[in-house]
Design an enzyme around this catalytic site. Structure first.
Site, PDB file in Angstrom:
ATOM      1  N   ARG A 149      78.198  16.276  42.685  1.00 41.09           N
ATOM      2  CA  ARG A 149      79.463  15.115  41.466  1.00 41.09           C
ATOM      3  C   ARG A 149      80.984  15.329  42.011  1.00 41.09           C
ATOM      4  NH1 ARG A 149      74.850  15.099  39.672  1.00 41.09           N
ATOM      5  NH2 ARG A 149      75.233  15.127  37.351  1.00 41.09           N
ATOM      6  N   SER A 170      76.531  14.615  30.694  1.00 35.72           N
ATOM      7  CA  SER A 170      76.640  16.102  30.951  1.00 35.72           C
ATOM      8  C   SER A 170      78.155  16.588  31.403  1.00 35.72           C
ATOM      9  CB  SER A 170      76.340  16.611  32.110  1.00 35.72           C
ATOM     10  OG  SER A 170      75.255  16.307  32.475  1.00 35.72           O
ATOM     11  N   GLU A 207      82.871  18.937  33.376  1.00 38.63           N
ATOM     12  CA  GLU A 207      82.822  17.411  34.561  1.00 38.63           C
ATOM     13  C   GLU A 207      83.927  16.617  33.969  1.00 38.63           C
ATOM     14  OE1 GLU A 207      78.965  14.846  35.121  1.00 38.63           O
ATOM     15  OE2 GLU A 207      78.101  16.493  35.296  1.00 38.63           O
TER      16      GLU A 207
END
Ligand code: EPU
Length: 356
Positions: free
Chosen positions: A164, A252, A352
């Site tokens: 990510r 998420s 995130e």
């Protein structure tokens, strides 16, 4: 190029947070970006590049100039016996791009179906799901340097992909805040992605290693082609994850943390049920959703910020319209979750989404 003042951003972030942009500029082409960068009034303002708004938490009105990328186009640029190379405009909706490649007979992106957001955002956080990450299917991208207006191309190594993560998530070194493009350094706020090219390997091979997918096909049997995987991923995601069109969310909210084998053994001794996976580099990945769930957060709320009932890793907007959650409430809930996970497991969770 379209310039709007005091523009509402609620329709453009999947959390559905009500915030405004002082100035919103929609760009439809590379020429539009260049026109913006030669505009004497606009060019010197800091920029915030908005894709599908699926990975941002807006904590107030946005003062930097919001650049909304609406560059379209999907095409096959090359075909060899080893791969199809497909190019997509950064403003294409990610899921539509995946569906288009399959319909054209260029499989390879099916595990990444239904991820919210746009094509331009996909390399920024190296999106990933069900055993495939963008970097596994990436060829190159085109971007425009916001300081000079010059176009440039980056290959996978130059994007510095991680879990990510990419060069687009890191700020440039302070000494390079102005002037030439700091190649290989952080490009956050410094460049706008205009086109992305994907390398889809031939012959196509299914990626089925992920537990949920394996279970899906074990239960049903039958052929496993790209379309079946696409359908399976859509079904699994719809069962587990809230549809942002119905319940605002940013996917998420935390990255899955990694720990050393020693730290993991220590946690297992206290919590034998902890979900963990060995990674190729020897570290152990833990499921953040499990950690949050274990701390009792599933279904809980602070103000209008909630923890999704079916997946504790997803924070949701329990308000709507003018009564929506605020970015402040989301961050208060996120901090409370981080604190309880740290107190119980000694692990610091990292969000995130980008907080603006
Ligand atoms: N779990 C719980 N309780 C929960 C949530 C999860 O016990 O509330 C457990 C699950 O039972 C499972 C494990 O945690 O054993 C992992 O959960 P899951 O398989 O749902 O995947 P994840 O680690 O939560 C990651 C990605 C998702 C991606 C899925 C599928 C991250 C941060 N998230 O989720 O990506 O769709 O794997 O590959 O890596 C996103 O980034 O927005 C996203 C949705």
């Amino acid at each position: 190029m379209l310039v709007e003042k005091n523009a509402p951003l609620q329709p453009y972030n999947t959390f559905g947070i009500a915030a405004r942009a002082q100035t919103l500029v929609r760009v439809h082409s590379v020429a539009d970006v260049q026109a913006l960068l030669s505009d004497p009034v606009l060019r010197d303002r800091p920029f915030f590049v908005l894709g599908g708004g699926s990975n941002v938490v807006l904590t107030g009105d946005v003062k930097p100039l919001v650049l909304k990328v609406e560059i379209r186009g999907l095409r096959l640029v090359a075909e060899t016996d080893k791969a199809w190379i497909v190019e997509a405009g950064a403003g294409e909706v990610w899921h539509d791009c995946v569906a288009w490649t399959l319909a054209q007979g260029y499989p390879g992106l099916e595990n990444l179906a239904l991820i919210p957001g746009t094509v331009g955002a996909s390399p920024v956080q190296n999106i990933g799901a069900y055993g495939v990450e963008l970097q596994d299917r990436f060829e190159s991208l085109d971007a425009v340097d916001l300081a000079t207006g010059q176009s440039f191309t980056l290959d996978a190594a130059q994007c510095a992909f991680g879990y990510r993560d990419s060069v687009f998530k890191h700020a440039p070194a302070p000494s390079e805040a102005r002037g030439g493009l700091p190649r290989g350094m952080g490009l956050a706020g410094r460049a706008v992605i205009t086109h992305v090219r994907f390398r889809l390997p031939r012959p196509w091979k299914p990626v089925l290693g992920y537990a949920d997918l394996e279970r899906y096909f074990a239960e049903r049997g039958g052929a496993v082609g790209p379309q079946q995987i696409f359908d399976a991923v859509c079904a699994i995601r719809r069962a587990k994850l809230p549809d942002p069109a119905v319940v605002g969310n940013a996917g998420s909210f935390f990255k899955n943390p990694s720990v050393s084998p020693e730290q993991c053994a220590d946690i297992i001794a206290r919590d034998p049920k902890i979900v963990h996976y060995a990674m190729p580099d020897g570290r152990i990945k833990l499921a953040a959703g499990w950690l949050i769930d274990a701390c009792g957060w599933k279904g809980k709320s602070i103000g209008k910020a909630g923890v999704y009932e079916k997946q504790a890793l997803v924070l949701v907007n329990r308000g709507q319209g003018a009564d929506s959650v605020t970015g402040g409430e989301v961050m208060t809930l996120a901090k409370a979750i981080e604190t309880s996970v740290y107190e119980r497991f000694g692990i610091r969770l990292e969000p995130e989404p980008v907080v603006v």
